[in-house]
Design an enzyme around this catalytic site. Sequence first.
Site, mmCIF file in Angstrom:
data_model
loop_
_atom_site.group_PDB
_atom_site.id
_atom_site.type_symbol
_atom_site.label_atom_id
_atom_site.label_comp_id
_atom_site.label_asym_id
_atom_site.label_seq_id
_atom_site.Cartn_x
_atom_site.Cartn_y
_atom_site.Cartn_z
ATOM 1 N N GLY A 1 0.849 -1.207 0.000
ATOM 2 C CA GLY A 1 0.000 0.000 0.000
ATOM 3 C C GLY A 1 0.868 1.235 0.000
ATOM 4 N N GLY B 1 2.610 3.786 1.339
ATOM 5 C CA GLY B 1 3.088 4.141 2.669
ATOM 6 C C GLY B 1 3.705 5.517 2.685
ATOM 7 N N ASP C 1 8.436 6.770 7.793
ATOM 8 C CA ASP C 1 7.933 8.084 8.201
ATOM 9 C C ASP C 1 7.066 8.730 7.123
ATOM 10 O OD1 ASP C 1 9.774 8.688 6.279
ATOM 11 O OD2 ASP C 1 11.061 9.919 7.556
ATOM 12 N N GLY C 2 6.916 8.044 5.999
ATOM 13 C CA GLY C 2 6.062 8.589 4.941
ATOM 14 C C GLY C 2 6.679 9.736 4.162
ATOM 15 N N ARG D 1 -1.318 -1.518 -10.314
ATOM 16 C CA ARG D 1 -0.125 -2.348 -10.408
ATOM 17 C C ARG D 1 -0.520 -3.821 -10.438
ATOM 18 N NH1 ARG D 1 3.525 0.910 -6.818
ATOM 19 N NH2 ARG D 1 2.387 2.846 -6.504
ATOM 20 N N ASP E 1 4.821 -4.970 -7.246
ATOM 21 C CA ASP E 1 4.135 -3.703 -6.947
ATOM 22 C C ASP E 1 4.698 -2.564 -7.787
ATOM 23 O OD1 ASP E 1 6.316 -4.445 -5.098
ATOM 24 O OD2 ASP E 1 6.147 -2.377 -4.437
ATOM 25 N N ASP F 1 8.359 3.788 -10.483
ATOM 26 C CA ASP F 1 9.220 3.653 -9.312
ATOM 27 C C ASP F 1 10.705 3.730 -9.647
ATOM 28 O OD1 ASP F 1 10.285 3.234 -6.801
ATOM 29 O OD2 ASP F 1 8.555 2.045 -6.208
HETATM 30 P P1 AMP Z 1 8.800 2.180 -2.727
HETATM 31 O O1 AMP Z 1 10.261 1.983 -2.716
HETATM 32 O O2 AMP Z 1 8.420 3.647 -2.636
HETATM 33 O O3 AMP Z 1 8.113 1.481 -3.842
HETATM 34 O O4 AMP Z 1 8.260 1.535 -1.384
HETATM 35 C C1 AMP Z 1 7.974 0.162 -1.177
HETATM 36 C C2 AMP Z 1 7.010 0.042 -0.005
HETATM 37 O O5 AMP Z 1 7.548 0.570 1.186
HETATM 38 C C3 AMP Z 1 5.726 0.786 -0.243
HETATM 39 O O6 AMP Z 1 4.691 0.075 0.373
HETATM 40 C C4 AMP Z 1 5.967 2.103 0.436
HETATM 41 O O7 AMP Z 1 4.774 2.694 0.757
HETATM 42 C C5 AMP Z 1 6.783 1.677 1.639
HETATM 43 N N1 AMP Z 1 7.692 2.769 2.033
HETATM 44 C C6 AMP Z 1 8.855 3.074 1.485
HETATM 45 N N2 AMP Z 1 9.423 4.130 2.060
HETATM 46 C C7 AMP Z 1 8.607 4.539 3.044
HETATM 47 C C8 AMP Z 1 8.625 5.586 4.015
HETATM 48 N N3 AMP Z 1 9.610 6.473 4.094
HETATM 49 N N4 AMP Z 1 7.597 5.669 4.873
HETATM 50 C C9 AMP Z 1 6.582 4.799 4.805
HETATM 51 N N5 AMP Z 1 6.499 3.798 3.929
HETATM 52 C C10 AMP Z 1 7.489 3.641 3.044
HETATM 53 MG MG MG Z 2 7.153 0.915 -5.303
#
Ligand code: AMP
Ligand code: MG
Length: 480
Positions: A86, A88, A121-122, A179, A248, A258
């Site tokens: 999801g 995040g 931390d989002g 996705r 994903d 991504d």
């Molecule tokens: P991504 O590399 O952005 O595709 O992230 C893979 C997964 O990790 C996804 O579910 C993101 O929402 C979660 N995620 C990555 N970085 C963060 C972050 N800094 N805070 C919260 N969730 C994260």
């Molecule tokens: Mg991703």
Amino acid sequence: MTTNESGWNFDNSYARLPNIFFSLQNPTPVKEPKMVIFNKKLAKKLGLHSDEMKAELLAGNEIPEGGTPLAQAYAGHQFGHFNMLGDGRAILLGEQITPDGNRIDIQLKGPGRTPYSRGGDGRAGLGPMLREYIISEAMHALGIPTTRSLAVVTTGEQIIRETMQPGAILTRVASSHLRVGTFQFAANWGKKDNLQNLADYAIKRHYPEIEGENDRYVQLLKGVIKRQAELIAKWQMVGFIHGVMNTDNMTISGETIDYGPCAFMDTYDPATVFSSIDREGRYAYGNQPYIGGWNLSRFAEALLPLLHDDEDQAVKLAEEALSEFPELFETAFINGMRAKLGIFNTEKEDKTLISELLNLMQKHKADFTNTFRALTSNQETDLFKEEGFTNWHEKWQARLSRQEESKEASQQLMLDSNPAIIPRNHKVEEALEAAVKGDFTVMENLLQVLADPYAHTQEQTEFCKPAPPSAKPYRTFCGT
Ligand code: AMP
Ligand code: MG
């Protein structure tokens, strides 16, 4: 000023899906939003007004009129392991209906925590968000389907990673964020109805020509297989290594998504890996087509309940569709390589001619982009002096003479198929280093040359050189 002076024209169809597919979630306001880069050309295409666009809107401090901020639910196989994921650290603001009638997702990346955040931390850092901006826009200019980047704003807050970094938010623009992992989520945590809602929704958005057909789910599977085969062939053609081909990170639309640890290969070697977390080379350059096929098998598995009421029949239909992938990929790849070599017609031995060149390039550690550039402009490079090359060159010239098109037409095809410039890793790093220190001019220059990769101009020459041999092996990190 109302936010609508910015030109927002939202209609949020994803928010009308069953509510298991998302969580309504506003961005968390930030201290001091500041626009550091804004893509005026893209804004115009989207029907947005550059002059009225405030940083507050793209930092999540204000919600654009008509927006329905939400985080999407999805799952995914990460390095082969299945997880619930999801958004995040991403929030979909809404779907912009553009002046030419397209429906485009406007998403903030790095706007704060969501119910799917688990540990993180989002937030996101300025370096990685600018990196995504540069590379996604370069991919678009190269003619490769991709999500786009509208803007990067800094937040005025620091984020904690290995070191403290300026926080930033990227506005990502995509034809959707559906996705393979969205379907895996529906198949694992939804009812069959939910899966069907999602599939019909994906068809409406991306494959409207099959809407209402009885076998539309098999056709959806075949459509995604075809688009992904063609996409990955395009990556291979420019030496792009995605770096994190988790399910994903594979779209239903066929766009690249991504830009975490991705990078472009300099020296041709199928085993090339840049990502620090890809220790076993799962996502190496030469493995990308196989991983593409593997991911699509996961997509087919998720779709099984919709393919046929009888499970054995469903499996048969899925296998049939999946068996087309290798050939679709190879056809796209060979055709693309033909164009890179100035070849218009087809001969059975073309495949051998292509693999002989690639073998020579690998053996003599030739630069991928510059070899094709040199072949295009008849410039000598080191490879041309190597044993075996003269032989290959003669074979190639003989091959070119076996087509009706003129030498000029052939060279034009090569100019249009071989980029003079790709986002070289050391150039991207140089631009990011300066930007993080507050100097954006290096990045702006880089973006300008990357915007026209097939121009083959004199100014591009400086950007064509691979990193000096003294440079450390390039490593990328996930940028979270
Ligand atoms: P991504 O590399 O952005 O595709 O992230 C893979 C997964 O990790 C996804 O579910 C993101 O929402 C979660 N995620 C990555 N970085 C963060 C972050 N800094 N805070 C919260 N969730 C994260
Ligand atoms: Mg991703």
